[in-house]
Design a protein around this motif. Sequence first.
Motif, mmCIF file in Angstrom:
data_model
loop_
_atom_site.group_PDB
_atom_site.id
_atom_site.type_symbol
_atom_site.label_atom_id
_atom_site.label_comp_id
_atom_site.label_asym_id
_atom_site.label_seq_id
_atom_site.Cartn_x
_atom_site.Cartn_y
_atom_site.Cartn_z
ATOM 1 N N ASP A 35 0.835 -1.195 0.000
ATOM 2 C CA ASP A 35 0.000 0.000 0.000
ATOM 3 C C ASP A 35 0.876 1.253 0.000
ATOM 4 O O ASP A 35 1.791 1.374 0.824
ATOM 5 C CB ASP A 35 -0.901 0.000 1.238
ATOM 6 N N PRO A 42 0.531 -6.583 11.794
ATOM 7 C CA PRO A 42 -0.090 -5.404 11.157
ATOM 8 C C PRO A 42 -0.836 -4.484 12.122
ATOM 9 O O PRO A 42 -1.997 -4.152 11.909
ATOM 10 C CB PRO A 42 -1.039 -6.047 10.143
ATOM 11 N N ASP A 97 -1.935 -1.006 10.486
ATOM 12 C CA ASP A 97 -2.634 -1.077 9.198
ATOM 13 C C ASP A 97 -4.148 -0.913 9.283
ATOM 14 O O ASP A 97 -4.876 -1.345 8.400
ATOM 15 C CB ASP A 97 -2.317 -2.413 8.508
ATOM 16 N N GLY A 98 -4.634 -0.283 10.347
ATOM 17 C CA GLY A 98 -6.070 -0.104 10.506
ATOM 18 C C GLY A 98 -6.704 0.645 9.353
ATOM 19 O O GLY A 98 -7.730 0.218 8.790
ATOM 20 N N ARG A 138 -6.723 -1.501 6.142
ATOM 21 C CA ARG A 138 -7.765 -2.528 6.120
ATOM 22 C C ARG A 138 -9.146 -1.904 5.902
ATOM 23 O O ARG A 138 -9.991 -2.463 5.205
ATOM 24 C CB ARG A 138 -7.762 -3.316 7.424
ATOM 25 N N LYS A 139 -9.349 -0.726 6.476
ATOM 26 C CA LYS A 139 -10.647 -0.055 6.374
ATOM 27 C C LYS A 139 -10.859 0.522 4.981
ATOM 28 O O LYS A 139 -11.975 0.490 4.443
ATOM 29 C CB LYS A 139 -10.732 1.049 7.424
ATOM 30 N N PRO A 157 -8.986 -0.065 1.644
ATOM 31 C CA PRO A 157 -7.964 -0.700 0.797
ATOM 32 C C PRO A 157 -7.622 0.164 -0.418
ATOM 33 O O PRO A 157 -8.477 0.886 -0.935
ATOM 34 C CB PRO A 157 -8.622 -2.025 0.378
#
Length: 453
Positions: free
Chosen positions: A371, A433, A436-437, A440-441, A443
């Motif tokens: 990302d 991770p 990485d909140g 994930r929320k 992408p």
Amino acid sequence: MGDNSKKPIANGMALIPFVVFVAIYLGSGLILQSKGVELAFYQFPAPVACFIGVIAAFVILKGTINEKFDSFIKGCGNQDIIIMCTIYLLAGAFAAVSKAMGGVDSTVNLGLTYIPANYIMVGLFVIAGFISISTGTSVGAIAAITPIAIGLADKSGLSLPLTLAAVCGGAMFGDNLSVISDTTIAATRTQGCEMRDKFKVNIFIAAPAAIITMVLLFIFGRPDTIPAMQTYDFNIIKVIPYIFVLVVALIGVNVFVVLTGGIFLSGIIGLVYGDLTVLTFSQNVFTGFTNMIEIFLLSMLTGGLAHMVTEAGGIQFLLEKIQLMIKGKKSAEFGIGALVSLTDAAVANNTVAIIINGPIAKELCHTYKVDPRRSAAILDTFSCIFQGLIPYGAQLLILTGFTKGAISPFQVIPLLWYQQLLAVSVIASMFIPFADGLIRKQPWKWDDESASA
């Protein structure tokens, strides 16, 4: 920052202009340092070294002069490069006007006034962090706070190397997270993501290191004697522009609007309190512009050079070699961190390191689906770690310079707990991770180069 739709044929010779650029910049620093020149790695202007690399590209790379010139100009005029350069100018103007109207002094004095005497070490870390995150410069924070920190250490019997390490750690914490830092600007623009999104990923990497550092400073940084903390003159109104820029940027307002608003807010406060006139306000805006000329020119020239090297197959050659050592997403992230770290150690400039490695990191992101918000955070974080650790970097040299030779960088380096813990945190985040909140929320949508809402 090149065209990903058509990959050029790999060509190792095309990397020579980049090698020339880095070799001249690094070589001049090593030669001057061997002669005892102060701040040796900052004497030879980086834009000039890059310009020599550009000349080498014109000589070495294939094609007519007009073709190479067109490629160079296309790179210089790349949208991301122009946006980056514009933000640099505005950030410089905001920093200059805010300082001229007394914002930096009020912020430092506000913190010093309300620090409990037995929390001096933790307080210095926090103040350095706030100044750096507000102004976007770790060097500026170090220059503002270190003389006061040395005086407090002397009065309270604190370890001077640990006191200096606390200031440096706080300054690097703020520099890494600041939305107007040149490192953040370079990292987000080269990766094509928003500064607020990079912040939201980066804060979860930096916060654990900062919290543990403050706990350690609280335990091991208690003063032998409690000094009488004096009341310093400050004006809370003059701190408002920094809070405004930070909050509004994180809300998601366009960075041009954020910085322009900050400039005029600082200017109005300065006019009201008599620190500025209309004339001195305009002069400080221009001073802020000129303060960013070096990084402005470097970004533009590097953009042009990178485009020439990319079209000639240099970046493709480097990627193919790197990919032999990369097996997946985690190793790609580690590779990005290693590249920017080694470059920073070589050139002693974290912004230069990010600008050089940004295009490579962007290609690795596409190949291994890293990302871009995370790659921006990795670029900025690793470059800040090494910039805050190398003994010949501006931060440690200026920091220890205030002691007039009493303390060397090598006495401070083992106590730079924040930088060391930050390295542990960012590497751990590659396997666990916890940062990485946001990713994930929301992408990343690789088809249109944006984050899904």
